[in-house]
Design a protein around this motif. Structure first.
Motif, short mmCIF file in Angstrom:
data_model
loop_
_atom_site.label_atom_id
_atom_site.label_comp_id
_atom_site.label_asym_id
_atom_site.label_seq_id
_atom_site.Cartn_x
_atom_site.Cartn_y
_atom_site.Cartn_z
N ARG A 66 14.34 8.23 -7.47
CA ARG A 66 15.52 7.42 -7.19
C ARG A 66 15.51 6.91 -5.76
NH1 ARG A 66 18.82 11.06 -8.14
NH2 ARG A 66 18.83 10.83 -10.39
N THR A 67 15.04 7.74 -4.82
CA THR A 67 14.96 7.33 -3.41
C THR A 67 13.93 6.23 -3.23
OG1 THR A 67 15.56 9.56 -2.75
CG2 THR A 67 14.57 8.15 -1.07
N ARG B 209 14.53 2.42 -1.89
CA ARG B 209 13.80 1.84 -0.76
C ARG B 209 13.17 0.52 -1.14
NH1 ARG B 209 9.65 6.24 0.71
NH2 ARG B 209 8.80 4.45 1.88
N PHE B 210 12.61 0.47 -2.36
CA PHE B 210 11.97 -0.76 -2.81
C PHE B 210 12.99 -1.88 -2.94
CE2 PHE B 210 10.80 -3.53 -6.38
CZ PHE B 210 9.65 -4.11 -5.86
N GLU B 211 14.11 -1.62 -3.54
CA GLU B 211 15.13 -2.65 -3.74
C GLU B 211 15.65 -3.14 -2.40
OE1 GLU B 211 15.96 -4.14 -6.41
OE2 GLU B 211 14.81 -2.90 -7.81
N MET C 114 12.93 18.75 -2.69
CA MET C 114 13.40 17.52 -3.33
C MET C 114 13.05 17.54 -4.80
SD MET C 114 14.97 14.64 -2.96
CE MET C 114 14.93 14.35 -1.21
N ASN C 115 13.95 17.26 -5.64
CA ASN C 115 13.74 17.12 -7.06
C ASN C 115 12.96 15.83 -7.32
OD1 ASN C 115 13.82 17.26 -9.80
ND2 ASN C 115 16.06 17.41 -9.95
N GLN D 230 0.81 -1.20 0.00
CA GLN D 230 0.00 0.00 0.00
C GLN D 230 0.85 1.27 0.00
OE1 GLN D 230 -2.53 -0.38 3.42
NE2 GLN D 230 -3.69 -2.16 2.61
N ASN D 231 1.97 1.26 0.76
CA ASN D 231 2.84 2.45 0.80
C ASN D 231 3.44 2.74 -0.57
OD1 ASN D 231 2.30 2.75 3.51
ND2 ASN D 231 4.15 1.64 4.16
N PHE D 232 3.91 1.72 -1.19
CA PHE D 232 4.53 1.93 -2.51
C PHE D 232 3.51 2.40 -3.55
CE2 PHE D 232 8.02 -1.03 -1.04
CZ PHE D 232 8.98 -0.04 -0.99
N ASP D 233 2.29 1.86 -3.49
CA ASP D 233 1.27 2.31 -4.45
C ASP D 233 0.96 3.78 -4.25
OD1 ASP D 233 1.09 -0.14 -5.63
OD2 ASP D 233 -0.62 -0.84 -4.42
N ALA D 234 0.92 4.20 -2.98
CA ALA D 234 0.59 5.60 -2.70
C ALA D 234 1.71 6.53 -3.16
CB ALA D 234 0.35 5.79 -1.19
N ASP D 235 2.92 6.16 -2.91
CA ASP D 235 4.05 7.00 -3.33
C ASP D 235 4.14 7.11 -4.83
OD1 ASP D 235 4.67 7.38 -0.70
OD2 ASP D 235 6.28 5.86 -0.65
N ALA D 236 3.91 6.00 -5.50
CA ALA D 236 4.00 6.02 -6.96
C ALA D 236 2.89 6.88 -7.56
CB ALA D 236 3.92 4.59 -7.50
N LYS D 237 1.69 6.78 -7.01
CA LYS D 237 0.58 7.56 -7.54
C LYS D 237 0.80 9.05 -7.35
CE LYS D 237 -4.44 7.99 -7.25
NZ LYS D 237 -5.70 7.51 -6.59
#
Length: 1201
Positions: A1154-1155, A1159-1161, A1147-1148, A1126-1133
């Protein structure tokens, strides 16, 4: 006429026949007191070459010019005498022969004689009689030939004759002045082509001004060396001339130059020693200040470079100069470093020409200089060097003061020499001591003796009675001397203040007067210094000893004090000049007497050279019983003799001698070869006796120091126990010196002598100054003009017929009938076209003029080089052929030996192997069988143990699986409920963040219109960003699809297993479903899309483990997976919706992306690791060890039961 050899009789040479004929004539025809007749020899009578004939002295040219023609008709001595009578002069020729009739000698200035025969020379004066001889004088004027004339100041001037009138001539000098001189004073000058020639015998005219001018021109160009036949003339430059470096040594060693040099003399002596095996001597003569010592140094330097190589002896020899100069040289009124002793350095060589050692002999050290100095002079250098250069520690031990505090040194008011650093000289002296291996202890003893001598001069006396008797003061000087020589102060005081007189068996001590005490003190100082000097020479000789390598070859260098004539000449000058007379006689004997005696003995057609012989002067010194030395010895032994009685006795007995001149008072004169010298006999007897009191001898013999004892022992040449008495008479100084000179002359007679004459160009010791009168006087004294004439007209090259034949006989191009040495010699001379006037044939020797032997030597060397070249190739060919033959034979032998060795080794190995083959085979079979039995037993036991363990594990696993099923089912229900509760809250949070991002975006659009251009530029960058996001979305989507596929397959497999093997149990998910890395990969996240999730139906399989720990681990992993999804979906959206960056954002977007990816990897790797650990634990607890080898990862759970 040569005698023919009879074929029937033994062959006899013409020389043997000639000698036999001479013997018969001596016995029958001739009286015994007449010389034998000349043998029959080939018609090769020697004559002076026409280009070098001599004219008589005082040759006259009359008006008619007839006297020159008369001289050409002279045929013998009678005619010569008749012409002398007619001319009114005496004709003296030097080496000249009777003139041939076909030679025209009308005038020395004849056109043919001057232009075509430049070798002519004139030795006398030119006189003109009458007024009709102007035709010959006119030749001078027309050709403008130079002549020498005597100027009003006594000097010689060069010019040309302008005219003549009677007996006078008008001469135009080279400086432009015109003078009128007597024609009789004119002498011919040499042509310009002969300016500054190397060898004076090359001059056309050998008169005094020509020789002086030649030496002066060379001296002005720093060419200080010239040759006068066999004699080298060295003119002292009084400055450093750069002609002694290593390049000059190499040049003369390799014969690259033939210029006159002391190196050339040394090289010639060395080569003659090596080639002929004869000892050589280099005699250096000259007056004081002429540079004899420096010339000896350079000669030794060259010999050291030639013969260096054994133990550094050459370095030691060169360092001896530093020591001897310090202890034996002193400043005089004529020389800043005058040798006050004579020395002969005998350098020994091995058979290979290497220096093996040396020996030094010294003569007559001037001891009086230690205690008495003339104004402007110094004592020996070592005293000043010690005072200036001694280190503080040595000064303290010796109680040493400065030089100006010693009475012996300050009496002349001269303590330093301009340009000389005595302190630096002292350091070099110490280095020389070390090189010649005089140890530190001995060096300090030497310095102690020197300090004692200096302190002796400071000892003073006081009168103690009315008879002028004195005693020494016990002051610092006396105490210092006693300490330095190792005696008690009162013993020293008594020794120099009293004299013991023997009365019967008793002795009486008598006080000395002041003068007697001073003489005793000075005698002690002189004795210590002279003995120290002799001891140093002895130590140097011990260091330079040749040892076993010496084979008898040697080169001796004689450097003896020069002739001296001072204002006051005493006993030392008397001995010095006597030594020079003896050396001059040796010079005359070898260059004049022996030369002409050999010509007479060999029957050479020769006219003797007139020279100044000093034999009568030597007889004045040495003749017995009325010679000066004999009378001096007689007077020295007389009880009541004085210096005045000596002078009277000399005048009484020697006044008739032309070389002796009696004078008033105590003086007498001697006419030496170098001039008359007036001697003062004051002190002659005391210096000749050289007395030393018995008290002083006893004092020295009882000293604690070693050196004084050695001095006394050597003085008497007996043990120390018996030196306290003076019963043995002492030999006088003059007789000792005479014995040394005779020994020296005997040694020189056994060597081949080479002469160097040193010339002092001026009396002020200034560079570049040339005093003609002083130089001329020295040239006359040493007989240089006579040497030039005899060398020019003589035959310097002489060899026996046998030696000549042996050396050059193989050069004959055609064999001759007679093979005797004389015939071969004559044939060789004819073959090489040697002119008859260039040689003469003697009874036993062949005589050649200068330069004639060079053609034979060059041809001999050329032939020998060719022979050596042929021999080299032939020997090389023979050696190579022999080598190949030996190599071939060696290889054959080696191959046979190697083959034989291999065959023998093979046979021995074969026999050994056949003997032990059967035994080895049995042992190997037994070992194999034993190993097989051991391995098979081990395998059987291991199989049995495995079967037993399998049965036990199967029984326990059935019970554990039943309990585990219940726990998994309960855990699955609890986990599903928690998941349902968590998902709504996560979605609400994501929606809230999206709404917040849209609100921020609207606000940014209305903030500032000026940012629109920046947004347009960023549009292109976002396009690239979208492409990257799409590619990442596709990759994530593929990974999630793969994960869902794996989960689906795992669930189906578990469902099938549960249906077949278990009743009433839910599907159990095998832990091996997580073996693939793709199974844990996250799906691609797209805008508004959802990440696929694990079906809830899989949870019962996961929680179907056997223990609570495994269940909790799987539950936690599942929760973490859903939360991260859920966290990754929210950040990507949020990133996809945020198209335009805001100004307030720090933050650019690229950095945020890239950050997020990082975090995902990171989470992905950590999650995979923990999932694998959980899988491993489930796998370990769910399967026994015995089933792992047989089951596949998808094996059914029902089969474990």
């Amino acid at each position: 006429m040569m005698l023919s050899v009879s074929p029937m009789a033994p062959a006899k040479s013409s020389l043997e026949e000639m000698l036999e004929s001479l013997r018969r004539q001596d016995e029958v025809d001739k009286p015994k007191d007449l010389p034998p007749a000349l043998p029959v020899r080939p018609t090769s009578k020697a004559r002076l070459p026409s280009a070098r004939r001599s004219l008589p002295t005082n040759f006259k040219i009359d008006a008619n010019g007839v006297d020159g023609a008369v001289l050409s008709e002279v045929k013998g001595k009678e005619e010569v005498k008749r012409n002398e009578k007619e001319l009114g002069v005496k004709i003296v020729s030097f080496g000249s022969k009777k003139m041939r009739k076909d030679v025209n000698v009308d005038s020395p200035y004849n056109l043919d004689a001057v232009e075509e025969k430049k070798g002519e020379y004139l030795e006398g004066k030119i006189e003109v009689k009458g007024g009709k001889g102007n035709a010959n004088i006119g030749y001078f004027i027309n050709k403008k030939l130079h002549v020498w004339c005597r100027l009003s100041n006594g000097m010689w001037g060069s010019g040309t004759i302008q005219s003549t009138s009677g007996e006078e001539s008008i001469v135009s000098l080279s400086n432009g002045n015109v003078i009128k001189v007597s024609t009789s004073q004119l002498l011919p000058a040499n042509p310009g082509i002969l300016e500054a020639v190397n060898d004076l015998i090359q001059l056309s005219y050998l008169n005094e001004p020509s020789v002086l001018h030649n030496l002066k021109r060379r001296y002005s160009h720093d060419m200080i060396y010239s040759k006068a036949g066999p004699v080298l003339i060295a003119v002292n430059p009084f400055k450093d001339v750069q002609i002694y470096g290593k390049d000059f040594v190499t040049s003369y060693r390799e014969k690259a130059t033939d210029s006159p040099h002391v190196f050339a003399i040394a090289d010639n002596a060395y080569n003659e020693m090596m080639n002929d095996g004869l000892n050589q001597s280099i005699i250096i003569s000259g007056e004081t200040g002429a540079g004899k010592t420096e010339t000896a140094k350079f000669a030794m330097q060259y010999l050291a470079s030639l013969g260096g190589g054994y133990g550094g002896k050459e370095c030691k020899i060169l360092q001896t100069h530093c020591i001897l100069e310090a202890f034996g040289n002193a400043k005089t009124s004529r020389n800043d470093s005058s040798s006050r002793f004579g020395k002969l350095i005998d350098i020994h060589f091995t058979a290979l020409g290497k220096i093996s050692g040396a020996n030094i002999q010294t003569f007559l050290l001037e001891k009086s200089r230690v205690v008495q100095l003339a104004a402007g002079e110094r004592s020996y250098h070592i005293f000043y060097q010690l005072c200036a250069g001694a280190p503080p520690a040595l000064r303290e031990r010796l109680n040493l003061k400065m030089a100006n505090e010693y009475n012996y040194l300050v009496q002349s008011d001269c303590l330093v020499i301009n340009g000389v650093d005595d302190g630096q000289k002292f350091q070099k002296l110490k280095e020389a001591f070390d090189i010649v291996q005089i140890c530190k202890e001995e060096q300090e003893q030497v310095f102690a003796m020197l300090a004692a001598v200096l302190w002796l001069g400071n000892i003073s006396f006081q009168v103690i009675d009315k008879e002028n008797h004195v005693e020494a003061l016990a002051d610092e000087a006396l105490t210092s001397v006693a300490t330095l020589i190792g005696c008690a102060p009162h013993e020293l005081m008594q020794a120099i203040s009293t004299h013991r007189i023997q009365v019967g068996k008793d002795s009486i001590a008598k006080k000395l007067t002041l003068q007697q005490a001073i003489d005793t003190r000075d005698a002690l100082a002189k004795f210590i210094y002279a003995s120290l000097f002799d001891w140093l020479v002895e130590q140097i000789n011990n260091s330079l000893e040749a040892g076993k390598k010496h084979i008898g070859r040697s080169i001796s260098i004689i450097d003896i004090y020069g002739f001296e004539s001072l204002k006051k000449n005493s006993f030392e000058q008397f001995c010095i000049n006597y030594a020079n007379e003896r050396l001059q006689q040796h010079f005359n004997r070898h260059l004049f007497k022996l030369e002409q005696e050999e010509y007479d003995l060999e029957g050479i057609d020769w006219t003797k050279v007139v020279f100044e012989d000093n034999q009568e002067c030597l007889d004045l010194f040495e003749k017995k019983p009325l010679g000066i030395l004999s009378l001096l010895e007689e007077e020295s032994n007389a009880p009541n003799s004085t210096d005045f009685t000596l002078a009277n006795k000399l005048k009484q007995h020697l006044n008739s001698n032309s070389y002796f001149k009696g004078d008033r008072g105590r003086a007498f004169g001697v006419l030496h070869f170098a001039g008359e010298v007036l001697y003062d006999t004051n002190g002659f007897l005391d210096k000749n006796r050289d007395p030393l009191s018995s008290e002083v001898v006893q004092l020295l013999s009882s000293c604690d120091s070693q050196l004084p004892q050695l001095f006394v022992k050597k003085m008497f040449n007996q043990p120390l126990q018996s030196v306290t008495s003076l019963d043995t008479p002492m030999q006088s100084v003059a007789l000792q010196f005479k014995g040394q000179l005779f020994k020296l002359m005997h040694q020189l007679e056994s060597t081949r002598s080479h002469f160097i004459c040193c010339i002092k160009p001026n009396s002020k010791q200034l560079p570049g100054t040339y005093e003609e009168d002083l130089v001329l006087q020295q040239l006359r004294c040493y007989g240089i003009f006579e040497v030039i004439r005899i060398s020019r007209s003589g035959y310097p090259t002489r060899m026996t017929h046998q030696a000549f034949t042996e050396r050059y006989g193989f050069l004959l191009s055609e064999p001759i009938e007679s093979q005797d040495p004389l015939s071969i010699s004559v044939a060789l001379l004819k073959q090489f076209n040697v002119l008859p006037q260039m040689y003469q044939i003697g009874y036993t020797k062949l005589f050649l003029r200068t330069g004639q032997i060079s053609a034979l030597e060059d041809r001999r060397k050329q032939v020998l080089r060719g022979v050596i070249e042929v021999q080299k190739y032939f020997r090389g060919h023979r050696a190579r052929r022999l080598f190949h033959e030996l190599n071939k034979g060696a290889k054959s032998i080696q191959s046979f030996v190697c083959g034989e060795n291999i065959r023998r080794k093979y046979a021995a190995e074969s026999n050994r192997c056949s003997a032990f083959a059967s035994q080895l085979l049995d042992e190997q079979l037994t070992a194999v069988i034993y190993l097989q039995s051991v391995i098979r037993g081990w395998l059987a036991r291991r199989h049995f143990n495995n079967m037993h363990n399998l049965k036990q594990s199967n029984r326990g696993s059935v019970k554990s699986r039943r309990k585990m099923g219940r726990k998994i089912f309960e855990a699955k229900d609890m986990l599903h409920e928690q998941q349902i509760q968590v998902l709504p809250s996560v979605m609400a949070e994501l929606q809230r963040r999206v709404l917040k991002a849209e609100t921020n975006l609207g606000q940014k659009e209305h903030e500032n219109a000026t940012l629109r251009e920046q947004l347009q530029k960023s549009e292109a960058r976002w396009l690239d960003y979208e492409a990257k996001m799409k590619s990442m979305e596709e990759m994530w989507q593929k990974q999630m699809v793969s994960l869902q596929t794996s989960l689906t397959a795992a669930r189906k497999s578990l469902a099938a297993d549960n249906g077949a093997g278990q009743l009433g149990r839910a599907d159990v998910l095998s832990p091996r479903c997580y073996d693939s890395e793709d199974n844990v990969s996250m799906g691609s996240r797209t805008t508004g899309g959802n990440t696929p999730v694990l079906f809830s139906g899989a949870m019962p399989d996961v929680v179907g483990g056997r223990e609570n720990g495994s269940l909790n681990a799987l539950g936690n992993l599942l929760k973490e997976f859903e939360q991260r999804k859920q966290n990754f979906d929210a950040d990507a959206k949020s990133l996809m919706d945020l198209r335009v960056p805001q100004q307030a954002s720090n933050m650019n977007p690229d950095d945020e992306l890239r950050t997020l990816r990082l975090r995902f990897e990171t989470w992905k790797k950590d999650y995979k690791l923990r999932l694998k650990e959980a899988k491993a634990r489930l796998h370990k607890r769910g399967h026994p060890e015995s089933d792992k080898a047989r089951r596949k990862w998808w094996g059914k759970l029902g089969s474990r039961a």
